[in-house]
Design an enzyme around this catalytic site. Structure first.
Site, short mmCIF file in Angstrom:
data_model
loop_
_atom_site.label_atom_id
_atom_site.label_comp_id
_atom_site.label_asym_id
_atom_site.label_seq_id
_atom_site.Cartn_x
_atom_site.Cartn_y
_atom_site.Cartn_z
N HIS A 1 -40.10 -4.55 -100.11
CA HIS A 1 -39.73 -4.07 -98.76
C HIS A 1 -39.40 -5.32 -98.32
O HIS A 1 -40.25 -5.75 -97.27
CB HIS A 1 -40.54 -3.27 -97.91
CG HIS A 1 -41.05 -1.83 -98.58
ND1 HIS A 1 -40.04 -0.74 -98.53
CD2 HIS A 1 -42.10 -1.33 -99.08
CE1 HIS A 1 -40.51 0.25 -99.15
NE2 HIS A 1 -41.78 -0.12 -99.31
N VAL A 2 -38.02 -5.71 -97.83
CA VAL A 2 -37.96 -7.00 -97.28
C VAL A 2 -36.34 -7.04 -96.70
O VAL A 2 -35.21 -6.33 -97.60
CB VAL A 2 -38.04 -7.93 -98.04
CG1 VAL A 2 -37.19 -8.30 -99.39
CG2 VAL A 2 -38.05 -9.29 -97.25
#
Ligand SMILES: *[C@@H]1O[C@H](CO)[C@@H](O)[C@H](O)[C@H]1NC(C)=O
Ligand SMILES: *[C@@H]1O[C@H](CO)[C@@H](O)[C@H](O)[C@H]1NC(C)=O
Ligand SMILES: *[C@@H]1O[C@H](CO)[C@@H](O)[C@H](O)[C@H]1NC(C)=O
Ligand SMILES: *[C@@H]1O[C@H](CO)[C@@H](O)[C@H](O)[C@H]1NC(C)=O
Ligand SMILES: *[C@@H]1O[C@H](CO)[C@@H](O)[C@H](O)[C@H]1NC(C)=O
Length: 355
Positions: free
Chosen positions: A117-118
């Site tokens: 999750h970036v």
């Protein structure tokens, strides 16, 4: 056609620093030379060029837990290097952190698929090869609601689960009526917190987190230049099918694995509890607050449908609705394994999945 090319093409006109991944250009040639321009059934099978660096910077609450689960099976089956991160709660990075992470990813054994999750990372900015990006998004209000209730009440892991996830949450907050949250402008239900999906595509620049045209346009541009595919969770099976076509070395057979009842039943366990429907008035307010998110969502959806048609898949192109599609029950709604951008522990999945 032009839109489709734009969708698939790398930054042909922005080749200052490495340019687009070759794969995107090759794929464009593949599509550009193909003869099945109309809906005349599936395209002929051809061998596509093989990208060896793929990044799935997964958006929270958009089916990523399902996809990561599938990736674990696929990486064993096809022998690619699945690189997942232990960090589940940090989507923005300092410049140094970006550099470190990019350096780290780039040294992974190829072919790799990195997922975290970036927010979008610009590899070429730090002298790296830009990998092929993929992602999945969903209706913004549905995504928000899924997260709202998940933070408070967790999922099938039971009554106690939310206590473990968010032990410090006060009762008033946990039982906060979603209508109150929205109508009384609580931060959780207001901007900038509602500006969630776009930054994953815009990038690490601080302006990417400011709700507005700048971030929206940059996100769209990035989708065109760096993302091979951005799918729509509401049409997950078609997303998987296209991934299988585009990235067979990673995703071959993904659809049959996904449809296999033995795998499917696991998803059944993860129903978010206590979901309540906000009032129409509250939904309308949310929709207005999320207008950039919707503009982006509709843009991506249109590109996705073009791509589906191109590949001979039926698409149900509808005019964007004046309101979110929250009231349309989707078959996924109860089966969607849910993750959390704040804490996305997948250990339990690994445990279930040992075989
Ligand atoms: C078709 O493919 C050839 C090489 O295989 C390439 O030179 C040409 O530009 C492609 N045509 C289009 C429209 O992309
Ligand atoms: C992320 O989670 C870790 C523990 O898992 C915690 O130590 C850290 O402070 C969190 N970071 C942020 C930005 O919330
Ligand atoms: C770099 O990757 C290794 C494993 O490949 C990992 O142990 C390490 O924590 C990573 N470092 C950073 C800064 O991500
Ligand atoms: C990525 O970095 C390059 C080089 O600094 C720059 O030209 C390009 O605009 C950047 N792209 C994005 C989407 O930030
Ligand atoms: C999901 O679980 C419920 C009850 O636990 C069961 O009745 C139902 O048949 C399951 N559905 C699937 C698709 O496995």
């Amino acid at each position: 056609m032009a839109a489709l090319l734009l969708f698939c093409v790398g930054s042909l006109f922005y080749q200052l620093n490495g340019g687009p991944p070759h794969f995107l250009l090759d794929l464009r040639h593949y599509l550009g030379n193909s003869t099945y321009l109309d809906d005349h059934g599936p395209p002929p099978q051809k061998v596509l060029p093989f990208p060896s660096q793929v990044v799935y910077n997964r958006v929270g609450k958009c089916g990523s837990r399902t996809v990561v689960l599938l990736l674990r099976i696929l990486s064993e089956k096809h022998g690619f290097n699945l690189v997942t991160s232990d960090i589940h709660n940090k989507t923005r990075l300092t410049k140094n952190e970006q550099m470190e992470l990019i350096k780290n990813i780039s040294t992974a054994e190829q072919p790799y698929l990195f997922t975290r999750h970036v927010h979008f990372l610009n590899f070429s900015r730090f002298g790296g090869d830009q990998p092929v990006y993929i992602n999945i998004i969903r209706d913004p209000v549905n995504r928000f609601l899924s997260n709202y209730f998940f933070r408070r009440f967790g999922d099938w892991r039971g009554e106690q689960n939310h206590m473990i996830r968010t032990p410090s949450m006060r009762q008033e907050e946990r039982y906060l009526d979603i209508n109150v949250c929205i109508l009384e402008n609580y931060p959780e239900c207001s901007n900038p917190r509602l500006f969630y999906i776009i930054p994953y595509f815009c990038g690490q620049h601080p302006r990417c987190r400011e709700p507005g045209e700048w971030a929206l346009e940059r996100a769209k541009l990035n989708v065109n230049e760096n993302f091979l595919l951005v799918g729509i969770l509401e049409e997950l099976e078609d997303v998987l099918l296209l991934l299988e076509r585009f990235l067979p070395h990673y995703f071959k057979d993904v659809l049959s694995i996904y449809k296999n009842p033995e795998h499917r039943k696991l998803g059944n366990l993860t129903v978010t509890v206590k979901k309540t429907v906000p009032s129409p008035e509250a939904i309308q307010i949310l929709y207005q607050r999320m207008r950039y998110e919707y503009e982006f969502y509709y843009y991506v959806k249109e590109q996705f449908h073009l791509l589906k048609r191109k590949f001979g898949l039926k698409s149900h192109i509808r005019k964007p609705r004046p309101r979110p599609e929250f009231f349309i029950p989707s078959p996924l709604e109860t089966e969607e394994p849910i993750d959390d951008e704040e804490e996305d522990d997948e250990k339990w999945l690994e445990d279930i999945y040992k075989r």
